[in-house]
Design a protein around this motif. Structure first.
Motif, short mmCIF file in Angstrom:
data_model
loop_
_atom_site.label_atom_id
_atom_site.label_comp_id
_atom_site.label_asym_id
_atom_site.label_seq_id
_atom_site.Cartn_x
_atom_site.Cartn_y
_atom_site.Cartn_z
N THR A 174 0.76 1.93 -3.69
CA THR A 174 1.28 0.95 -4.74
C THR A 174 2.42 0.10 -4.02
OG1 THR A 174 0.86 2.82 -6.28
CG2 THR A 174 2.24 0.98 -6.95
N THR A 175 3.20 0.62 -3.28
CA THR A 175 4.36 -0.33 -2.67
C THR A 175 3.60 -1.27 -1.85
OG1 THR A 175 5.96 1.34 -2.67
CG2 THR A 175 6.64 -0.35 -1.30
N GLY A 176 2.61 -0.91 -0.97
CA GLY A 176 1.92 -2.07 -0.29
C GLY A 176 1.15 -3.12 -1.07
N LYS A 177 0.68 -2.63 -2.26
CA LYS A 177 0.12 -3.72 -3.28
C LYS A 177 1.14 -4.68 -3.56
CE LYS A 177 -2.77 -3.67 -7.44
NZ LYS A 177 -3.38 -2.72 -8.41
N LYS A 178 2.08 -3.98 -4.01
CA LYS A 178 3.19 -4.97 -4.95
C LYS A 178 3.72 -6.03 -3.93
CE LYS A 178 3.72 -3.16 -8.97
NZ LYS A 178 3.55 -4.12 -10.10
N GLN A 203 -8.40 -4.86 -0.80
CA GLN A 203 -8.77 -3.75 0.18
C GLN A 203 -7.57 -2.47 -0.07
OE1 GLN A 203 -8.10 -5.16 4.28
NE2 GLN A 203 -9.88 -6.60 4.04
N ILE A 204 -6.33 -3.04 -0.48
CA ILE A 204 -5.58 -1.96 -1.09
C ILE A 204 -6.03 -1.15 -2.16
CG2 ILE A 204 -3.07 -1.43 -1.43
CD1 ILE A 204 -2.37 -3.87 0.14
N ASN A 205 -6.50 -2.03 -3.04
CA ASN A 205 -6.96 -1.24 -4.32
C ASN A 205 -8.28 -0.45 -4.00
OD1 ASN A 205 -5.73 -2.67 -6.40
ND2 ASN A 205 -6.92 -4.17 -6.63
N ARG A 206 -8.84 -0.69 -3.01
CA ARG A 206 -9.86 0.44 -2.63
C ARG A 206 -9.29 1.69 -2.09
NH1 ARG A 206 -13.16 -3.71 0.75
NH2 ARG A 206 -14.43 -4.89 -0.85
N ILE A 207 -8.12 1.57 -1.45
CA ILE A 207 -7.45 2.52 -0.94
C ILE A 207 -6.76 3.37 -1.93
CG2 ILE A 207 -5.20 3.28 0.48
CD1 ILE A 207 -5.68 0.77 2.10
N LEU A 208 -6.31 2.63 -3.05
CA LEU A 208 -5.91 3.43 -4.20
C LEU A 208 -6.82 4.15 -5.05
CD1 LEU A 208 -3.10 0.72 -5.51
CD2 LEU A 208 -2.76 3.14 -5.09
N LEU A 238 -2.81 -0.70 8.90
CA LEU A 238 -1.58 0.17 9.00
C LEU A 238 -1.36 0.93 7.83
CD1 LEU A 238 0.69 -2.45 10.56
CD2 LEU A 238 -0.65 -0.78 11.82
N LEU A 239 -1.52 0.70 6.74
CA LEU A 239 -1.15 1.43 5.50
C LEU A 239 -2.12 2.81 5.53
CD1 LEU A 239 0.78 1.43 3.07
CD2 LEU A 239 -1.19 0.24 1.67
N ASN A 240 -3.35 2.54 5.90
CA ASN A 240 -4.06 3.70 6.10
C ASN A 240 -3.79 4.84 6.94
OD1 ASN A 240 -6.54 3.93 4.32
ND2 ASN A 240 -7.55 2.13 5.09
N ARG A 241 -3.29 4.06 8.05
CA ARG A 241 -2.90 5.06 9.14
C ARG A 241 -1.58 5.71 8.87
NH1 ARG A 241 -7.10 2.99 10.84
NH2 ARG A 241 -7.61 2.09 12.70
N PHE A 242 -0.73 5.18 7.99
CA PHE A 242 0.52 5.72 7.78
C PHE A 242 0.10 6.92 6.58
CE2 PHE A 242 4.13 5.39 4.41
CZ PHE A 242 4.99 6.19 5.19
N ILE A 243 -0.47 6.54 5.68
CA ILE A 243 -0.86 7.62 4.66
C ILE A 243 -1.79 8.74 5.18
CG2 ILE A 243 -2.65 8.19 2.71
CD1 ILE A 243 -1.68 5.12 1.67
#
Length: 579
Positions: free
Chosen positions: A271-275, A295-300, A240-245
């Motif tokens: 970063t908020t998602g990671k936190k 997975q979120i680190n890969r996005i970042l 979902l974070l990927n779709r939002f971005i």
């Protein structure tokens, strides 16, 4: 700020009118040496320490240089040490030099025409907000966030728990340093935007996003979300974070014709998602071993790589340092105690009110600190006498603890740096004269309100909000103050207003230093600015090519002409014929 003759001397040697012309350069050097003698510098010192002599002459002294040199040349001609023709040539060379540098921004800084008695007039109609009206993003009519004031009780409870977890000094299950309250607030705003996108933009339909329940680490009861299904854990879902971005970068603002969000926005959201993911897995021994965090680190990582190569828009490139320095000096002149207004063929004057002079002083001091110290606006807002600002024998120093600057919570280090010497006198007047007057006005008008007189800068109130006088500045308050002041100043000086926000001064500092500064100062400048040398270099790489390649000019050094001696051809010919 004290500029010297050496700056103008070096700049003039790069001017096309003289560059590469050996005879004209020699004549110019001769005229400068005569001027130095006219200033009383011994001939032997000029011969042995020429550059030091140039550095000993203030640039502002050049305003009287023609009169001083004329008197000296007259004496030399009368004594028979110079001919009339030579004296005339010396005058011509100096006049040519003065004509060249008189339009330079740095010369205008030192040789401003308004002095200190009268405030210079502002350009009529130079209204920053009037010019910007209708050109910015219409956030009021394009809101998509789910306002925090409408959140149900269970979400507000989650917010309180998460805020405490992030900001508390010590939490046994937390592996990262605590966050400052202002950072927590920013993360909560990001969550509100994310919720708004899910509900107001997507209508809660996860199926339309191509998402299945199996794709989610903490799946809801169905793929059709309602406001009652919202939880903070949803923002830690990588799919979902990927779709939002993707939506924020590709679709947000497209229909309005405004510039889209940048990768810095996307990095903040990720970063908020990671936190949140880290808080969800707070029992883990190492966050980097948690699949959701990985997975979120890969996005970042992907977003940061894209951010490094994201092109800057030409209109966003920072203006020249000296251009802004001229405008800041205009703000200094605006601190004068009297107005000078044109009335027909005569000038009328009137005394300005203390509150008006105080406003001028605060505008000038904030913009000067931003220009010469490249401070972050938070550091300016929270600057406090005898806590983060100190007066020592060698001038003013700023001392920031780990909680007082951006990266302090990560590094645990203090930051300490001196303020420029040329601001010492002005800071003395601000702190000893005008800031106490503001504190007295606030205490007299609103005695029931709490005021901190040790804050170096504060709100000065307005017609619509007079009771704000003496209260701490907010981030939007200092942004509006700086952009309005700089637009007004650049309009008055150059006839065209420039949009310069607080952070733009940091861009100007890095650009100016990388283009004109001493490479040995890169590390100290980065330390004073509160970031790494690599961060500054990453920004500099995004500058326009023409700004970077200006440094390659005359990379071979000053041209040295080859003079062949006809009597010694073999020793001087670079290509001698073989015997």
């Amino acid at each position: 700020m004290t500029l010297t003759l050496k700056l103008a001397y070096d700049d003039y040697l790069e001017d096309p009118s003289i560059q590469g012309k050996a005879k004209r350069i020699a004549n110019f050097n001769s005229s400068i040496k005569h001027y130095l003698k006219a200033k009383g510098i011994p001939r032997s010192k000029i011969k042995d320490c020429f550059e030091d002599c140039l550095d000993s002459i203030k640039l502002s002294d050049l305003k009287e240089s023609q009169a001083i040199l004329a008197q000296y040349l007259e004496t030399e001609v009368d004594a028979g040490r110079l001919s009339t023709g030579t004296a005339g040539n010396v005058k011509s060379d100096l006049n040519r030099f003065l004509s060249c540098i008189s339009s330079k921004e740095y010369f205008l800084v030192e040789a401003g025409k308004w002095g200190g008695k009268y405030a210079p007039p502002a350009r009529s109609g130079a209204s920053f907000h009037g010019v910007r009206r209708g050109k910015g993003k219409d956030l009021k009519n394009n809101q998509y966030a789910y306002p925090i004031r409408l959140w149900p009780e269970y979400l507000l409870g989650q917010e309180a728990q998460l805020g405490e977890y992030w900001s508390k000094r010590e939490v046994p299950d937390r592996l990262t340093p605590p966050l400052r309250p202002i950072t927590v607030k920013a993360h909560i705003q990001n969550i509100a935007m994310y919720f708004g996108w899910l509900i107001n933009v997507q209508g809660g339909d996860l199926k339309a996003l191509g998402v299945t329940l199996e794709d989610l680490h903490t799946p809801p009861s169905s793929l059709q979300l309602t406001e009652a299904d919202l939880t903070f854990e949803l923002m830690a879902e990588p799919v979902l974070l990927n779709r939002f971005i993707e939506w924020g970068l590709n679709e947000r603002w497209v229909d309005t014709g405004k510039s889209p969000n940048g990768y810095s926005w996307a990095i903040r959201m990720a970063t908020t998602g990671k936190k949140i993911a880290q808080q969800m897995h707070r029992k883990a021994e190492d966050y980097d071993e948690v699949e959701q965090v990985i997975q979120i680190n890969r996005i970042l990582k992907r977003l940061r790589r894209r951010a490094e190569i994201e092109p800057e828009k030409p209109e966003e490139m920072p203006p020249d340092f000296w251009t802004i320095a001229v405008a800041v000096e205009w703000l200094r002149d605006s601190c004068a105690p009297r107005h000078r207004n044109r009335r027909g063929a005569r000038y009328g004057t009137r005394r300005r009110k203390d509150i008006a002079i105080s406003r001028s002083w605060q505008r000038y001091m904030i913009c000067a600190l931003l220009l010469y110290c490249a401070m972050r606006q938070r550091e300016i807002r929270e600057l406090e006498w005898e806590r983060t600002l100190f007066r020592r024998e060698d001038g003013y120093w700023i001392v920031l603890g780990p909680d007082d600057h951006k990266h302090g919570s990560k590094t645990g280090r203090d930051r300490e740096y001196p303020l420029p010497e040329h601001l010492t006198e002005d800071l003395d007047e601000w702190l000893q004269v005008w800031r106490p007057k503001i504190a007295a006005m606030a205490a007299e008008r609103y005695p029931d309100q709490a005021h901190n007189p040790n804050l170096v800068f504060c709100c000065l109130g307005s017609n619509s909000n007079p009771e704000a006088i003496g209260q701490p500045l907010r981030d939007c308050g200092i942004y509006n103050l700086v952009t309005t002041a700089m637009y007004r100043a650049t309009s008055a000086v150059f006839g065209k207003g420039l949009w310069i926000g607080p952070h733009r001064f940091r861009d100007i500092a890095v650009t100016h230093h990388r283009t004109n500064g001493d490479p040995a100062q890169e590390e100290p400048l980065a330390e004073a600015m509160g970031h790494s040398k690599e961060t500054a270099n990453r920004y500099y790489k995004k500058l326009l090519s023409r700004q970077i390649t200006k440094k390659v000019k005359n990379w071979w050094g000053r041209a040295k002409h080859l003079h062949l001696d006809p009597d010694k051809p073999a020793g001087n010919d670079p290509f001698p014929k073989s015997a």
